[in-house]
Design a protein around this motif. Structure first.
Motif, short mmCIF file in Angstrom:
data_model
loop_
_atom_site.label_atom_id
_atom_site.label_comp_id
_atom_site.label_asym_id
_atom_site.label_seq_id
_atom_site.Cartn_x
_atom_site.Cartn_y
_atom_site.Cartn_z
N GLN A 1 78.91 37.13 22.63
CA GLN A 1 77.95 37.10 21.75
C GLN A 1 76.81 38.08 22.40
O GLN A 1 76.78 38.44 23.66
N VAL B 1 75.60 33.56 18.04
CA VAL B 1 76.72 33.58 17.12
C VAL B 1 76.73 33.41 15.63
O VAL B 1 77.07 34.00 14.72
N MET B 2 75.73 32.43 15.21
CA MET B 2 75.52 32.14 13.97
C MET B 2 74.77 33.49 13.14
O MET B 2 75.27 33.63 12.08
N ARG C 1 79.64 16.65 8.50
CA ARG C 1 78.77 17.70 9.10
C ARG C 1 79.70 17.99 10.57
O ARG C 1 79.47 19.13 11.17
N ALA C 2 80.57 17.11 11.08
CA ALA C 2 81.13 17.27 12.33
C ALA C 2 82.25 18.37 12.22
O ALA C 2 83.07 18.25 11.67
N PRO C 3 82.07 19.32 13.21
CA PRO C 3 83.40 20.26 13.11
C PRO C 3 84.72 19.57 13.46
O PRO C 3 84.70 18.58 14.45
N ARG D 1 87.88 20.76 15.49
CA ARG D 1 88.44 21.80 16.03
C ARG D 1 89.92 21.76 16.34
O ARG D 1 90.55 20.84 16.13
N PHE E 1 82.60 25.78 13.20
CA PHE E 1 81.59 25.64 12.04
C PHE E 1 81.53 27.09 11.25
O PHE E 1 81.63 28.23 11.97
N VAL F 1 88.33 12.58 14.74
CA VAL F 1 87.40 13.07 15.67
C VAL F 1 86.83 12.07 16.56
O VAL F 1 86.17 11.23 16.10
N ARG F 2 87.00 12.40 18.00
CA ARG F 2 86.64 11.37 18.82
C ARG F 2 86.98 9.78 18.46
O ARG F 2 86.11 8.81 18.32
N LYS G 1 87.47 8.52 15.40
CA LYS G 1 87.21 8.24 14.16
C LYS G 1 87.79 9.08 12.95
O LYS G 1 87.71 10.32 13.37
#
Lengths: 377, 119
Positions: A34, A39-40, A301-303, A305, A328, A356-357, A359
Protein backbone atom coordinates in the motif's frame (compact mmCIF):
# COMPACT_ATOMS: atom_id res chain seq x y z
CA UNK A 1 9.81 -1.30 6.01
CA UNK A 2 9.95 -5.08 5.65
CA UNK A 3 13.17 -7.02 5.25
CA UNK A 4 14.18 -6.85 1.62
CA UNK A 5 17.57 -8.61 1.89
CA UNK A 6 17.12 -11.65 -0.34
CA UNK A 7 14.21 -10.34 -2.31
CA UNK A 8 14.20 -9.33 -5.94
CA UNK A 9 13.50 -5.72 -6.77
CA UNK A 10 11.46 -4.56 -9.73
CA UNK A 11 12.82 -1.62 -11.76
CA UNK A 12 10.29 0.54 -9.89
CA UNK A 13 11.62 -0.25 -6.40
CA UNK A 14 13.17 3.19 -5.85
CA UNK A 15 10.04 4.91 -7.07
CA UNK A 16 7.93 2.91 -4.60
CA UNK A 17 10.22 4.04 -1.78
CA UNK A 18 9.97 7.65 -2.92
CA UNK A 19 6.17 7.37 -3.02
CA UNK A 20 6.14 6.13 0.58
CA UNK A 21 5.05 2.58 -0.17
CA UNK A 22 4.92 -0.04 2.53
CA UNK A 23 6.86 -2.93 1.02
CA UNK A 24 6.20 -6.61 1.71
CA UNK A 25 7.75 -9.84 0.44
CA UNK A 26 5.58 -11.34 -2.30
CA UNK A 27 6.55 -14.28 -4.52
CA UNK A 28 10.25 -13.58 -3.97
CA UNK A 29 9.95 -9.85 -4.65
CA UNK A 30 9.76 -6.82 -2.44
CA UNK A 31 6.45 -5.32 -3.55
CA UNK A 32 4.32 -2.35 -2.47
CA UNK A 33 1.30 -3.53 -0.48
CA UNK A 34 0.00 0.00 0.00
CA UNK A 35 0.94 3.65 -0.35
CA UNK A 36 0.18 6.44 2.13
CA UNK A 37 -3.39 6.73 0.78
CA UNK A 38 -4.18 3.32 2.34
CA UNK A 39 -5.85 0.23 0.91
CA UNK A 40 -9.42 1.49 1.19
CA UNK A 41 -8.87 4.82 -0.56
CA UNK A 42 -6.60 3.24 -3.15
CA UNK A 43 -9.33 0.74 -3.98
CA UNK A 44 -12.00 3.42 -4.27
CA UNK A 45 -9.72 5.65 -6.32
CA UNK A 46 -9.13 2.86 -8.82
CA UNK A 47 -12.89 2.30 -9.20
CA UNK A 48 -13.56 6.03 -9.61
CA UNK A 49 -10.52 7.24 -11.57
CA UNK A 50 -7.28 5.41 -12.41
CA UNK A 51 -4.77 3.37 -10.45
CA UNK A 52 -1.21 2.49 -11.42
CA UNK A 53 0.09 -0.93 -10.35
CA UNK A 54 3.56 -2.41 -10.56
CA UNK A 55 3.12 -6.03 -11.65
CA UNK A 56 6.69 -6.50 -12.86
CA UNK A 57 7.06 -9.58 -10.66
CA UNK A 58 4.87 -11.49 -13.09
CA UNK A 59 6.50 -13.57 -15.80
CA UNK A 60 6.60 -12.39 -19.41
CA UNK A 61 7.41 -15.07 -21.96
CA UNK A 62 7.67 -15.09 -25.74
CA UNK A 63 7.12 -18.28 -27.72
CA UNK A 64 8.42 -18.41 -31.26
CA UNK A 65 8.37 -21.14 -33.88
CA UNK A 66 8.09 -21.50 -37.61
CA UNK A 67 5.05 -19.22 -37.54
CA UNK A 68 2.17 -18.28 -35.22
CA UNK A 69 0.08 -21.29 -36.24
CA UNK A 70 2.86 -23.71 -35.35
CA UNK A 71 3.36 -22.09 -31.95
CA UNK A 72 -0.38 -21.96 -31.31
CA UNK A 73 -0.90 -25.63 -32.06
CA UNK A 74 2.01 -26.55 -29.81
CA UNK A 75 0.68 -24.33 -27.00
CA UNK A 76 -2.73 -25.98 -27.29
CA UNK A 77 -1.14 -29.19 -25.96
CA UNK A 78 -0.71 -27.37 -22.62
CA UNK A 79 -3.91 -25.34 -22.31
CA UNK A 80 -7.61 -26.05 -23.02
CA UNK A 81 -7.94 -22.77 -24.91
CA UNK A 82 -8.41 -21.95 -28.57
CA UNK A 83 -5.02 -20.49 -29.34
CA UNK A 84 -4.87 -21.17 -33.06
CA UNK A 85 -7.98 -19.16 -33.97
CA UNK A 86 -7.16 -16.20 -31.75
CA UNK A 87 -7.07 -13.14 -33.98
CA UNK A 88 -3.82 -11.31 -34.42
CA UNK A 89 -3.38 -8.53 -31.85
CA UNK A 90 -5.89 -10.13 -29.50
CA UNK A 91 -5.35 -11.51 -26.03
CA UNK A 92 -7.14 -14.29 -24.13
CA UNK A 93 -7.28 -15.67 -20.57
CA UNK A 94 -6.14 -19.26 -20.07
CA UNK A 95 -4.59 -21.79 -17.72
CA UNK A 96 -2.14 -24.65 -17.75
CA UNK A 97 -3.72 -27.94 -16.69
CA UNK A 98 -2.22 -31.12 -15.25
CA UNK A 99 -2.99 -34.78 -15.89
CA UNK A 100 -5.59 -34.81 -13.11
CA UNK A 101 -7.43 -31.89 -14.68
CA UNK A 102 -6.15 -29.44 -12.05
CA UNK A 103 -4.94 -25.91 -12.77
CA UNK A 104 -1.15 -25.40 -12.65
CA UNK A 105 -1.34 -21.65 -13.23
CA UNK A 106 -3.57 -19.12 -14.92
CA UNK A 107 -2.24 -16.77 -17.54
CA UNK A 108 -2.89 -14.35 -20.38
CA UNK A 109 -1.71 -15.02 -23.91
CA UNK A 110 -1.70 -12.84 -27.00
CA UNK A 111 -1.32 -13.43 -30.71
CA UNK A 112 1.36 -10.95 -31.72
CA UNK A 113 1.55 -11.94 -35.37
CA UNK A 114 4.76 -13.90 -35.52
CA UNK A 115 4.82 -15.00 -31.88
CA UNK A 116 2.77 -15.79 -28.79
CA UNK A 117 3.21 -13.50 -25.77
CA UNK A 118 2.35 -15.08 -22.43
CA UNK A 119 2.05 -13.47 -18.98
CA UNK A 120 2.11 -15.84 -15.99
CA UNK A 121 1.95 -15.50 -12.21
CA UNK A 122 5.12 -14.60 -10.31
CA UNK A 123 4.99 -17.55 -7.93
CA UNK A 124 4.55 -20.05 -10.79
CA UNK A 125 6.78 -18.56 -13.46
CA UNK A 126 9.77 -20.86 -13.01
CA UNK A 127 7.60 -23.97 -13.14
CA UNK A 128 5.62 -22.57 -16.07
CA UNK A 129 8.74 -21.84 -18.09
CA UNK A 130 10.16 -25.29 -17.30
CA UNK A 131 6.85 -26.86 -18.35
CA UNK A 132 6.78 -24.96 -21.62
CA UNK A 133 10.42 -25.70 -22.41
CA UNK A 134 10.00 -29.41 -21.68
CA UNK A 135 6.88 -29.71 -23.80
CA UNK A 136 7.59 -27.33 -26.66
CA UNK A 137 11.31 -27.11 -27.38
CA UNK A 138 13.07 -27.40 -29.76
CA UNK A 139 10.31 -26.68 -32.32
CA UNK A 140 9.17 -23.71 -30.27
CA UNK A 141 11.64 -21.51 -28.38
CA UNK A 142 10.58 -20.31 -24.95
CA UNK A 143 12.19 -17.02 -23.92
CA UNK A 144 11.56 -15.37 -20.61
CA UNK A 145 11.63 -11.60 -21.06
CA UNK A 146 13.70 -10.28 -18.16
CA UNK A 147 14.43 -6.78 -19.44
CA UNK A 148 10.94 -5.37 -19.22
CA UNK A 149 8.76 -4.14 -16.39
CA UNK A 150 5.02 -4.71 -16.38
CA UNK A 151 2.60 -2.09 -15.12
CA UNK A 152 -1.17 -1.91 -15.08
CA UNK A 153 -3.24 1.24 -15.40
CA UNK A 154 -6.78 0.46 -14.27
CA UNK A 155 -9.98 2.40 -13.84
CA UNK A 156 -12.54 4.44 -15.76
CA UNK A 157 -10.04 7.27 -16.33
CA UNK A 158 -7.28 4.94 -17.58
CA UNK A 159 -8.16 5.52 -21.22
CA UNK A 160 -8.04 9.29 -21.01
CA UNK A 161 -4.76 9.14 -19.08
CA UNK A 162 -3.00 6.80 -21.47
CA UNK A 163 -4.39 8.57 -24.54
CA UNK A 164 -2.57 11.70 -23.40
CA UNK A 165 0.67 9.79 -24.00
CA UNK A 166 -0.52 8.11 -27.18
CA UNK A 167 -3.98 8.71 -28.68
CA UNK A 168 -4.02 5.23 -30.24
CA UNK A 169 -4.88 3.90 -26.76
CA UNK A 170 -8.42 5.18 -27.29
CA UNK A 171 -8.93 2.98 -30.33
CA UNK A 172 -8.20 -0.23 -28.44
CA UNK A 173 -11.05 -2.31 -27.02
CA UNK A 174 -11.07 -5.04 -24.37
CA UNK A 175 -8.36 -7.67 -25.04
CA UNK A 176 -6.74 -5.77 -27.92
CA UNK A 177 -2.96 -5.71 -27.91
CA UNK A 178 -0.74 -3.19 -29.68
CA UNK A 179 2.77 -1.76 -29.73
CA UNK A 180 2.53 1.85 -28.60
CA UNK A 181 5.22 4.40 -28.07
CA UNK A 182 4.69 5.79 -24.57
CA UNK A 183 6.98 8.41 -23.02
CA UNK A 184 9.57 7.64 -25.68
CA UNK A 185 9.64 3.87 -25.19
CA UNK A 186 8.26 1.03 -27.29
CA UNK A 187 5.62 -0.59 -25.11
CA UNK A 188 3.55 -3.73 -25.54
CA UNK A 189 0.10 -2.71 -24.46
CA UNK A 190 -3.02 -4.80 -23.88
CA UNK A 191 -6.43 -3.45 -22.98
CA UNK A 192 -6.91 -5.69 -19.98
CA UNK A 193 -6.15 -6.02 -16.32
CA UNK A 194 -7.31 -7.89 -13.26
CA UNK A 195 -9.47 -5.45 -11.34
CA UNK A 196 -12.78 -5.66 -13.19
CA UNK A 197 -12.13 -2.12 -14.43
CA UNK A 198 -11.34 -0.94 -17.90
CA UNK A 199 -7.63 -0.39 -18.30
CA UNK A 200 -4.32 -1.41 -19.76
CA UNK A 201 -1.36 -3.62 -18.99
CA UNK A 202 1.89 -2.24 -20.31
CA UNK A 203 5.17 -4.07 -20.82
CA UNK A 204 7.90 -1.43 -20.86
CA UNK A 205 11.71 -1.71 -21.10
CA UNK A 206 13.37 -1.52 -17.66
CA UNK A 207 15.22 1.71 -18.38
CA UNK A 208 12.01 3.46 -19.45
CA UNK A 209 9.67 2.13 -16.76
CA UNK A 210 10.20 4.80 -14.15
CA UNK A 211 9.82 7.68 -16.62
CA UNK A 212 6.57 6.19 -17.92
CA UNK A 213 5.22 5.75 -14.39
CA UNK A 214 6.16 9.31 -13.48
CA UNK A 215 4.45 10.62 -16.62
CA UNK A 216 1.28 8.81 -15.59
CA UNK A 217 1.50 9.70 -11.89
CA UNK A 218 1.81 13.39 -12.78
CA UNK A 219 -1.75 13.20 -14.08
CA UNK A 220 -4.38 14.23 -11.58
CA UNK A 221 -6.51 11.11 -12.01
CA UNK A 222 -3.69 8.60 -11.50
CA UNK A 223 -2.64 7.29 -8.06
CA UNK A 224 -0.23 4.46 -7.28
CA UNK A 225 -2.05 1.39 -5.95
CA UNK A 226 -0.55 -1.49 -3.98
CA UNK A 227 -1.14 -5.21 -3.82
CA UNK A 228 -3.60 -4.79 -0.93
CA UNK A 229 -6.13 -2.95 -3.07
CA UNK A 230 -5.32 -5.14 -6.07
CA UNK A 231 -6.53 -8.09 -4.01
CA UNK A 232 -9.80 -6.47 -2.90
CA UNK A 233 -10.45 -5.19 -6.44
CA UNK A 234 -10.00 -8.60 -8.04
CA UNK A 235 -12.09 -10.24 -5.32
CA UNK A 236 -15.03 -7.87 -5.91
CA UNK A 237 -14.55 -8.53 -9.63
CA UNK A 238 -14.95 -12.27 -8.99
CA UNK A 239 -11.50 -13.05 -10.40
CA UNK A 240 -9.57 -16.05 -9.09
CA UNK A 241 -6.30 -15.64 -7.26
CA UNK A 242 -4.00 -18.52 -8.11
CA UNK A 243 -3.07 -20.38 -4.93
CA UNK A 244 -6.24 -19.23 -3.13
CA UNK A 245 -9.24 -19.80 -5.36
CA UNK A 246 -7.67 -22.20 -7.84
CA UNK A 247 -4.71 -24.55 -7.60
CA UNK A 248 -3.32 -27.84 -8.91
CA UNK A 249 -6.28 -29.72 -7.38
CA UNK A 250 -9.02 -27.50 -8.86
CA UNK A 251 -10.93 -28.68 -11.89
CA UNK A 252 -11.64 -25.56 -13.97
CA UNK A 253 -15.31 -26.54 -14.22
CA UNK A 254 -15.56 -26.42 -10.41
CA UNK A 255 -13.89 -23.03 -10.56
CA UNK A 256 -16.56 -21.68 -12.90
CA UNK A 257 -14.00 -21.17 -15.65
CA UNK A 258 -15.93 -23.08 -18.31
CA UNK A 259 -16.25 -19.82 -20.30
CA UNK A 260 -12.47 -19.83 -20.76
CA UNK A 261 -12.59 -23.17 -22.62
CA UNK A 262 -13.66 -22.36 -26.16
CA UNK A 263 -16.05 -24.70 -28.04
CA UNK A 264 -13.37 -25.89 -30.41
CA UNK A 265 -11.55 -27.61 -27.50
CA UNK A 266 -14.68 -29.07 -25.89
CA UNK A 267 -16.33 -32.43 -26.61
CA UNK A 268 -17.43 -32.47 -30.23
CA UNK A 269 -15.21 -29.53 -31.08
CA UNK A 270 -12.85 -29.46 -34.02
CA UNK A 271 -9.79 -29.76 -31.76
CA UNK A 272 -11.44 -31.55 -28.85
CA UNK A 273 -9.19 -32.33 -25.87
CA UNK A 274 -5.49 -32.78 -26.45
CA UNK A 275 -4.49 -30.86 -23.30
CA UNK A 276 -3.38 -32.39 -19.97
CA UNK A 277 -6.28 -33.78 -17.95
CA UNK A 278 -8.73 -33.39 -20.86
CA UNK A 279 -10.68 -36.52 -19.86
CA UNK A 280 -11.26 -35.16 -16.32
CA UNK A 281 -12.22 -31.71 -17.50
CA UNK A 282 -14.50 -32.78 -20.36
CA UNK A 283 -16.27 -35.31 -18.15
CA UNK A 284 -16.79 -32.66 -15.45
CA UNK A 285 -18.27 -30.48 -18.17
CA UNK A 286 -20.63 -33.25 -19.27
CA UNK A 287 -21.61 -34.64 -15.89
CA UNK A 288 -21.46 -31.62 -13.65
CA UNK A 289 -19.41 -31.15 -10.50
CA UNK A 290 -20.09 -31.87 -6.84
CA UNK A 291 -18.94 -28.48 -5.64
CA UNK A 292 -18.26 -25.18 -7.29
CA UNK A 293 -16.98 -21.68 -6.80
CA UNK A 294 -19.57 -19.05 -5.88
CA UNK A 295 -19.70 -15.45 -4.77
CA UNK A 296 -20.59 -14.95 -1.13
CA UNK A 297 -21.92 -11.93 0.69
CA UNK A 298 -21.65 -12.13 4.49
CA UNK A 299 -24.80 -10.49 5.82
CA UNK A 300 -23.22 -8.86 8.86
CA UNK A 301 -20.24 -6.53 9.04
CA UNK A 302 -17.66 -9.17 9.98
CA UNK A 303 -15.33 -10.18 7.13
CA UNK A 304 -15.17 -13.91 6.40
CA UNK A 305 -11.63 -14.64 5.34
CA UNK A 306 -10.03 -17.54 3.47
CA UNK A 307 -10.53 -20.77 5.40
CA UNK A 308 -13.88 -19.80 6.95
CA UNK A 309 -16.02 -22.98 6.96
CA UNK A 310 -19.51 -22.70 5.45
CA UNK A 311 -22.55 -24.50 6.83
CA UNK A 312 -26.11 -25.00 5.60
CA UNK A 313 -27.63 -24.30 9.01
CA UNK A 314 -26.83 -22.14 12.01
CA UNK A 315 -26.32 -25.18 14.21
CA UNK A 316 -24.66 -28.57 13.77
CA UNK A 317 -23.92 -30.50 10.59
CA UNK A 318 -20.77 -30.88 8.56
CA UNK A 319 -19.35 -27.96 6.57
CA UNK A 320 -20.66 -27.78 3.01
CA UNK A 321 -17.88 -25.51 1.81
CA UNK A 322 -15.04 -23.12 2.55
CA UNK A 323 -14.21 -19.51 1.78
CA UNK A 324 -11.12 -19.28 -0.46
CA UNK A 325 -10.87 -15.47 -0.66
CA UNK A 326 -12.59 -13.07 1.66
CA UNK A 327 -12.25 -9.65 3.17
CA UNK A 328 -13.77 -6.21 3.05
CA UNK A 329 -14.97 -4.86 -0.27
CA UNK A 330 -14.65 -1.07 -0.26
CA UNK A 331 -16.91 -0.65 -3.31
CA UNK A 332 -19.56 -2.96 -1.85
CA UNK A 333 -18.90 -1.23 1.49
CA UNK A 334 -19.15 -4.50 3.33
CA UNK A 335 -17.60 -7.91 3.58
CA UNK A 336 -17.19 -9.89 0.35
CA UNK A 337 -15.98 -13.42 -0.29
CA UNK A 338 -15.84 -16.30 -2.69
CA UNK A 339 -15.43 -19.96 -2.04
CA UNK A 340 -16.44 -23.49 -2.92
CA UNK A 341 -19.70 -25.07 -1.79
CA UNK A 342 -21.72 -28.18 -2.61
CA UNK A 343 -23.42 -27.61 -5.97
CA UNK A 344 -26.89 -28.15 -4.47
CA UNK A 345 -26.32 -25.00 -2.37
CA UNK A 346 -24.92 -22.90 -5.19
CA UNK A 347 -28.06 -21.11 -6.41
CA UNK A 348 -27.79 -17.32 -6.14
CA UNK A 349 -29.69 -16.13 -3.08
CA UNK A 350 -29.22 -19.32 -1.03
CA UNK A 351 -28.90 -18.52 2.67
CA UNK A 352 -25.93 -20.18 4.37
CA UNK A 353 -23.70 -19.59 7.39
CA UNK A 354 -20.01 -18.93 7.79
CA UNK A 355 -18.36 -19.77 11.07
CA UNK A 356 -16.23 -16.90 12.36
CA UNK A 357 -14.50 -17.29 15.74
CA UNK A 358 -16.85 -20.14 16.62
CA UNK A 359 -20.02 -18.23 15.75
CA UNK A 360 -22.19 -18.95 12.73
CA UNK A 361 -23.07 -15.79 10.87
CA UNK A 362 -25.47 -15.48 7.92
CA UNK A 363 -24.10 -15.52 4.41
CA UNK A 364 -25.81 -15.32 1.02
CA UNK A 365 -24.71 -16.92 -2.22
CA UNK A 366 -24.27 -14.04 -4.65
CA UNK A 367 -23.81 -13.54 -8.36
CA UNK A 368 -20.25 -13.06 -9.55
CA UNK A 369 -18.83 -10.54 -10.11
CA UNK A 370 -19.82 -8.86 -6.86
CA UNK A 371 -19.17 -5.50 -8.54
CA UNK A 372 -20.07 -5.32 -12.26
CA UNK A 373 -17.15 -5.22 -14.67
CA UNK A 374 -16.50 -2.03 -16.54
CA UNK A 375 -14.69 -3.23 -19.67
CA UNK A 376 -14.75 -1.32 -22.96
CA UNK A 377 -15.85 -3.99 -25.42
CA UNK B 1 -2.42 7.49 30.57
CA UNK B 2 -0.68 4.10 30.48
CA UNK B 3 0.29 1.94 27.52
CA UNK B 4 0.66 -1.82 27.03
CA UNK B 5 3.11 -3.65 24.81
CA UNK B 6 0.06 -4.72 22.80
CA UNK B 7 -0.44 -1.06 21.88
CA UNK B 8 -3.46 -0.40 24.05
CA UNK B 9 -3.91 2.79 26.03
CA UNK B 10 -5.55 2.90 29.45
CA UNK B 11 -7.05 6.01 30.98
CA UNK B 12 -8.54 6.13 34.47
CA UNK B 13 -11.82 8.05 34.58
CA UNK B 14 -13.37 8.04 38.03
CA UNK B 15 -13.77 4.43 39.05
CA UNK B 16 -13.41 2.94 35.57
CA UNK B 17 -10.55 2.38 33.14
CA UNK B 18 -11.14 3.34 29.51
CA UNK B 19 -9.30 1.18 26.95
CA UNK B 20 -8.41 1.91 23.33
CA UNK B 21 -5.60 1.33 20.86
CA UNK B 22 -2.79 3.75 20.10
CA UNK B 23 -2.35 5.80 16.95
CA UNK B 24 0.68 3.64 16.19
CA UNK B 25 -1.48 0.50 16.35
CA UNK B 26 -4.22 2.08 14.25
CA UNK B 27 -1.68 2.96 11.59
CA UNK B 28 -0.20 -0.53 11.61
CA UNK B 29 -3.65 -2.09 11.32
CA UNK B 30 -4.61 -0.02 8.30
CA UNK B 31 -8.24 0.78 7.54
CA UNK B 32 -10.42 -0.73 10.27
CA UNK B 33 -13.63 -2.17 8.80
CA UNK B 34 -15.19 -4.14 11.65
CA UNK B 35 -15.12 -4.12 15.43
CA UNK B 36 -16.53 -6.88 17.60
CA UNK B 37 -17.09 -5.54 21.11
CA UNK B 38 -17.35 -7.54 24.33
CA UNK B 39 -20.64 -7.91 26.20
CA UNK B 40 -21.36 -5.58 29.06
CA UNK B 41 -21.10 -7.21 32.53
CA UNK B 42 -18.57 -9.80 31.31
CA UNK B 43 -15.98 -10.74 33.92
CA UNK B 44 -12.55 -10.74 32.30
CA UNK B 45 -9.05 -11.71 33.35
CA UNK B 46 -5.93 -9.89 32.26
CA UNK B 47 -4.88 -11.04 28.75
CA UNK B 48 -8.30 -12.48 27.84
CA UNK B 49 -9.19 -11.73 24.23
CA UNK B 50 -12.12 -9.36 24.60
CA UNK B 51 -12.42 -7.51 21.33
CA UNK B 52 -11.73 -8.21 17.67
CA UNK B 53 -10.63 -5.52 15.25
CA UNK B 54 -10.72 -6.39 11.57
CA UNK B 55 -8.83 -4.21 9.17
CA UNK B 56 -8.88 -4.54 5.40
CA UNK B 57 -5.88 -6.80 5.85
CA UNK B 58 -6.42 -9.02 8.90
CA UNK B 59 -8.13 -9.63 12.22
CA UNK B 60 -6.44 -8.66 15.49
CA UNK B 61 -7.44 -9.11 19.11
CA UNK B 62 -7.58 -6.62 21.91
CA UNK B 63 -6.65 -8.15 25.24
CA UNK B 64 -8.10 -7.23 28.58
CA UNK B 65 -5.30 -5.22 30.19
CA UNK B 66 -6.58 -5.81 33.73
CA UNK B 67 -8.73 -8.20 35.74
CA UNK B 68 -12.23 -6.85 36.15
CA UNK B 69 -15.63 -6.39 34.59
CA UNK B 70 -16.66 -4.75 31.31
CA UNK B 71 -19.09 -1.96 32.22
CA UNK B 72 -19.54 -0.06 28.97
CA UNK B 73 -18.69 -0.53 25.28
CA UNK B 74 -18.40 2.02 22.48
CA UNK B 75 -21.34 1.05 20.27
CA UNK B 76 -20.50 3.87 17.84
CA UNK B 77 -17.59 1.76 16.57
CA UNK B 78 -19.98 -0.91 15.28
CA UNK B 79 -21.41 1.49 12.71
CA UNK B 80 -18.28 3.55 12.23
CA UNK B 81 -15.23 1.31 12.64
CA UNK B 82 -13.21 3.88 10.67
CA UNK B 83 -13.18 6.07 13.82
CA UNK B 84 -10.37 3.82 15.04
CA UNK B 85 -8.16 5.28 12.31
CA UNK B 86 -9.47 8.83 12.63
CA UNK B 87 -9.37 9.35 16.35
CA UNK B 88 -7.81 6.37 18.13
CA UNK B 89 -7.04 8.16 21.39
CA UNK B 90 -10.27 10.14 21.56
CA UNK B 91 -13.65 9.01 20.20
CA UNK B 92 -12.53 5.49 19.34
CA UNK B 93 -12.24 3.98 22.81
CA UNK B 94 -13.33 0.35 22.85
CA UNK B 95 -14.60 -0.45 26.33
CA UNK B 96 -14.64 0.71 29.92
CA UNK B 97 -13.90 -1.71 32.69
CA UNK B 98 -14.06 -1.75 36.46
CA UNK B 99 -10.68 -3.07 37.56
CA UNK B 100 -10.54 -5.44 40.51
CA UNK B 101 -6.96 -4.43 41.27
CA UNK B 102 -5.88 -1.03 39.98
CA UNK B 103 -2.29 -1.72 41.01
CA UNK B 104 -2.04 -3.86 37.83
CA UNK B 105 -1.80 -0.49 36.05
CA UNK B 106 1.65 -0.11 37.52
CA UNK B 107 3.00 -2.79 35.19
CA UNK B 108 2.37 -0.61 32.15
CA UNK B 109 4.43 2.08 30.40
CA UNK B 110 3.93 5.80 30.61
CA UNK B 111 3.80 7.81 27.39
CA UNK B 112 7.54 8.46 27.21
CA UNK B 113 8.35 4.79 27.74
CA UNK B 114 5.78 3.78 25.12
CA UNK B 115 7.17 6.20 22.55
CA UNK B 116 10.57 4.74 23.22
CA UNK B 117 9.12 1.23 22.90
CA UNK B 118 7.68 1.85 19.43
CA UNK B 119 10.90 3.62 18.40
Amino acid sequence: MAETGDLNHTPLFDLHAELGAKMVPFAGYSMPVQYPLGVMKEHLHCRAQAGLFDVSHMGQVILRGENYEAVAHAFETLVPMDVADLDQNKQRYGFFTNDDGGIEDDLMFANRGDHLFVVVNAACKEADIARMKAALEPEVTVDEITGRALIALQGPAAEAALARLNPVAEEMVFMDVANLELAGAECWVSRSGYTGEDGFEISVPHDAAEALCRALLEMEEVEPIGLGARDSLRLEAGLCLYGNDIDATTNPIEAGLIWAIQKVRRAGGEREGGFPGAAHILSAMAEGVAHKRVGLLPQGRAPMRAGTPIFATDDGGEPIGTVTSGGFGPTVNGPVAMGYIGSSYAAVGTDLFGEVRGKRMPLKVAKLPLVPANFKR
Amino acid sequence: MKFTEEHEWLRVEGDVVVVGVTAHAAEQLGDVVFVELPEIDTEVSKDDEVCVIESVKAASDILAPLDGEIVEVNEALVDEPGKVNEDPIGDAWFFKMKASDLSQMDDYMDEAAYNNFIG
